[in-house]
Scaffold this active site. Structure first.
Site, PDB file in Angstrom:
ATOM      1  N   LYS A   1       0.837  -1.213   0.000  1.00  0.00           N
ATOM      2  CA  LYS A   1       0.000   0.000   0.000  1.00  0.00           C
ATOM      3  C   LYS A   1       0.868   1.259   0.000  1.00  0.00           C
ATOM      4  O   LYS A   1       0.452   2.287  -0.527  1.00  0.00           O
ATOM      5  CB  LYS A   1      -0.971  -0.005   1.178  1.00  0.00           C
ATOM      6  CG  LYS A   1      -1.927  -1.184   1.108  1.00  0.00           C
ATOM      7  CD  LYS A   1      -3.379  -0.822   1.250  1.00  0.00           C
ATOM      8  CE  LYS A   1      -4.208  -1.973   0.723  1.00  0.00           C
ATOM      9  NZ  LYS A   1      -5.627  -1.863   0.864  1.00  0.00           N
TER      10      LYS A   1
ATOM     11  N   LYS B   1      -3.159  -9.460  -6.892  1.00  0.00           N
ATOM     12  CA  LYS B   1      -4.409  -9.960  -6.310  1.00  0.00           C
ATOM     13  C   LYS B   1      -5.533  -9.002  -6.677  1.00  0.00           C
ATOM     14  O   LYS B   1      -5.307  -7.795  -6.831  1.00  0.00           O
ATOM     15  CB  LYS B   1      -4.275 -10.100  -4.788  1.00  0.00           C
ATOM     16  CG  LYS B   1      -4.681  -8.870  -4.019  1.00  0.00           C
ATOM     17  CD  LYS B   1      -4.934  -9.163  -2.555  1.00  0.00           C
ATOM     18  CE  LYS B   1      -5.441  -7.915  -1.839  1.00  0.00           C
ATOM     19  NZ  LYS B   1      -6.890  -7.717  -1.927  1.00  0.00           N
TER      20      LYS B   1
ATOM     21  N   LYS C   1     -10.076  -4.022  -4.222  1.00  0.00           N
ATOM     22  CA  LYS C   1     -11.034  -2.936  -4.402  1.00  0.00           C
ATOM     23  C   LYS C   1     -10.316  -1.686  -4.871  1.00  0.00           C
ATOM     24  O   LYS C   1     -10.807  -0.933  -5.675  1.00  0.00           O
ATOM     25  CB  LYS C   1     -11.724  -2.621  -3.069  1.00  0.00           C
ATOM     26  CG  LYS C   1     -12.754  -3.648  -2.676  1.00  0.00           C
ATOM     27  CD  LYS C   1     -13.622  -3.103  -1.565  1.00  0.00           C
ATOM     28  CE  LYS C   1     -13.548  -3.984  -0.336  1.00  0.00           C
ATOM     29  NZ  LYS C   1     -12.444  -3.676   0.557  1.00  0.00           N
TER      30      LYS C   1
HETATM   31  P1  ATP Z   1      -8.378  -2.916  -0.526  1.00  0.00           P
HETATM   32  O1  ATP Z   1      -7.813  -2.986  -1.911  1.00  0.00           O
HETATM   33  O2  ATP Z   1      -8.998  -1.605  -0.194  1.00  0.00           O
HETATM   34  O3  ATP Z   1      -7.417  -3.406   0.526  1.00  0.00           O
HETATM   35  P2  ATP Z   1      -9.543  -5.513  -0.687  1.00  0.00           P
HETATM   36  O4  ATP Z   1     -10.165  -5.869  -1.964  1.00  0.00           O
HETATM   37  O5  ATP Z   1      -8.191  -6.042  -0.385  1.00  0.00           O
HETATM   38  O6  ATP Z   1      -9.604  -3.922  -0.548  1.00  0.00           O
HETATM   39  P3  ATP Z   1     -10.354  -5.835   2.049  1.00  0.00           P
HETATM   40  O7  ATP Z   1     -11.519  -5.071   2.587  1.00  0.00           O
HETATM   41  O8  ATP Z   1      -8.989  -5.340   2.357  1.00  0.00           O
HETATM   42  O9  ATP Z   1     -10.559  -5.932   0.467  1.00  0.00           O
HETATM   43  O10 ATP Z   1     -10.467  -7.343   2.498  1.00  0.00           O
HETATM   44  C1  ATP Z   1     -11.712  -7.990   2.766  1.00  0.00           C
HETATM   45  C2  ATP Z   1     -11.545  -9.506   2.737  1.00  0.00           C
HETATM   46  O11 ATP Z   1     -11.415  -9.943   1.382  1.00  0.00           O
HETATM   47  C3  ATP Z   1     -10.282  -9.993   3.452  1.00  0.00           C
HETATM   48  O12 ATP Z   1     -10.607 -11.187   4.144  1.00  0.00           O
HETATM   49  C4  ATP Z   1      -9.322 -10.285   2.343  1.00  0.00           C
HETATM   50  O13 ATP Z   1      -8.377 -11.268   2.697  1.00  0.00           O
HETATM   51  C5  ATP Z   1     -10.270 -10.791   1.266  1.00  0.00           C
HETATM   52  N1  ATP Z   1      -9.708 -10.572  -0.072  1.00  0.00           N
HETATM   53  C6  ATP Z   1      -9.386  -9.377  -0.619  1.00  0.00           C
HETATM   54  N2  ATP Z   1      -8.912  -9.545  -1.854  1.00  0.00           N
HETATM   55  C7  ATP Z   1      -8.932 -10.888  -2.110  1.00  0.00           C
HETATM   56  C8  ATP Z   1      -8.561 -11.693  -3.232  1.00  0.00           C
HETATM   57  N3  ATP Z   1      -8.089 -11.148  -4.333  1.00  0.00           N
HETATM   58  N4  ATP Z   1      -8.719 -13.035  -3.145  1.00  0.00           N
HETATM   59  C9  ATP Z   1      -9.221 -13.593  -2.021  1.00  0.00           C
HETATM   60  N5  ATP Z   1      -9.583 -12.898  -0.922  1.00  0.00           N
HETATM   61  C10 ATP Z   1      -9.446 -11.550  -0.961  1.00  0.00           C
HETATM   62 MG    MG Z   2      -7.156  -5.333   1.340  1.00  0.00          MG
END
Ligand code: ATP
Ligand code: MG
Length: 326
Positions: free
Chosen positions: A111, A191, A194
């Site tokens: 990040k 990965k 969001k």
């Molecule tokens: P950001 O990019 O803002 O960090 P994010 O997509 O990583 O958002 P989070 O809110 O940080 O989402 O995570 C929410 C849940 O989703 C966590 O349990 C995280 O491990 C899971 N997660 C996020 N991205 C993935 C992915 N690509 N594959 C599987 N699990 C995921």
């Molecule tokens: Mg995340």
């Protein structure tokens, strides 16, 4: 029943990585545990965000989680900033967390790279607030995607440290992973996130879902339609395993290896399956966002319950710390 806790940030649109890696498991596990789910809005302010959209984003995320199946479950859903004890406990835990441990966290490094102009202390101590989120409810099980495992390990160490210094207080939490634990983005490399523009939204309309799949990366070595492909390294094939019937997945696997099926057709089959899986969720989401009363009721019940639990833990923590209480 053992207690389970998990959280998600209101940083953007709910995507199929969140769905397959976390939320689908939340729905399944809600029957087996005393499950508490949290929208972690204080985590989300550690990166740039749209202030005027933040409140509705949080509410819509709650609607989204309910639409994914939580609405039918007996579980608790609430918003982190409503229960002030999370940030209070985080401060306490900050005081026993080594800087060296935090600077090793992969998410902090990623990040920081993504937000070079905003590398703040909140981003750095993010895992400490996360430990507080879990420990304040004395949760033992934490369903997450693979990217969060390192943080849960740290939560465990923080619990151990607190217990050693102040007396047995917290159980050591353990991550719960399933096969959807690491879904790659449409680039087939990072990965799905969001905050990166590489995702397919759970509630995305059919047209844009099809368009995104059309341009998604497949096996990079398969340049021409006549080249045989390797499903083992193809992100589209990975998604088939979640959305497509087993027999068809087998067929695609074989056909791809002998170039009997091309990427265009393979993606079309996936798009059809995804649309039929996700359409009912989208319809439910639209219902819940057009009538926010249900969402507000759920969050308000969640707040009442979690606030009570958090106050009890915080009283115990204050006592352990030896603070003066008149
Ligand atoms: P950001 O990019 O803002 O960090 P994010 O997509 O990583 O958002 P989070 O809110 O940080 O989402 O995570 C929410 C849940 O989703 C966590 O349990 C995280 O491990 C899971 N997660 C996020 N991205 C993935 C992915 N690509 N594959 C599987 N699990 C995921
Ligand atoms: Mg995340």
């Amino acid at each position: 029943m053992k207690r389970l806790f998990s959280g998600i940030q209101p940083t953007g649109e709910l995507h199929i990585g969140n769905y397959l890696g976390a939320i689908k498991n939340w729905v399944e596990l809600a029957d087996k545990f005393d499950a508490i789910f949290c929208i972690v809005d204080y985590h989300a302010i550690s990166v740039e965000y749209e202030i005027h959209e933040f409140s509705s984003r949080t509410q819509n995320l709650a609607a989204g989680l309910l639409a994914c199946g939580l609405v039918e479950k007996k579980c608790t859903l609430f918003v982190q900033s409503h229960v002030q004890e999370h940030t209070e406990l985080a401060w306490v835990l900050n005081s026993i967390t080594p800087m060296g441990d935090l600077s090793r966290m992969t998410q902090f490094k990623d990040k920081s790279r993504q937000n070079p102009d905003n590398i703040n202390a909140g981003l750095f101590s993010y895992p400490v607030l996360q430990a507080a989120d879990i420990l304040i409810y004395k949760a033992e099980v934490v369903p997450v995607g693979e990217d969060q495992v390192q943080h849960i390990e740290l939560s465990r160490e923080i619990a151990r440290k607190f217990n050693a210094r102040y007396g047995e207080t917290f159980p050591e939490p353990k991550e719960y992973l399933t096969r959807g634990a690491r879904i790659l983005g449409l680039d087939g490399q990072a990965k799905m996130s969001k905050s990166l523009n590489n995702h397919i939204g759970v509630f995305e309309d059919e047209k844009s879902l099809r368009e995104k799949l059309r341009t998604a990366f497949t096996d990079p070595a398969r340049l021409r339609r006549s080249d045989p492909g390797n499903p083992d390294v193809c992100n589209i094939f990975t998604l088939h395993k979640f959305f497509t019937e087993e027999g068809v997945v087998k067929q695609i696997d074989g056909d791809c290896r002998k170039a009997a099926i091309g990427c265009v057709e393979c993606k079309k089959i996936l798009a059809d399956r995804m649309v039929s899986h996700l359409t009912p969720l989208r319809e439910r989401y639209e219902d819940l966002t057009s009538n926010q009363e249900k969402v507000r009721d759920v969050l308000s019940d969640g707040f009442v319950r979690c606030s009570g639990l958090a106050k009890t833990t915080m009283n115990e923590v204050r006592e352990r710390l030896g603070l003066f209480r008149p």
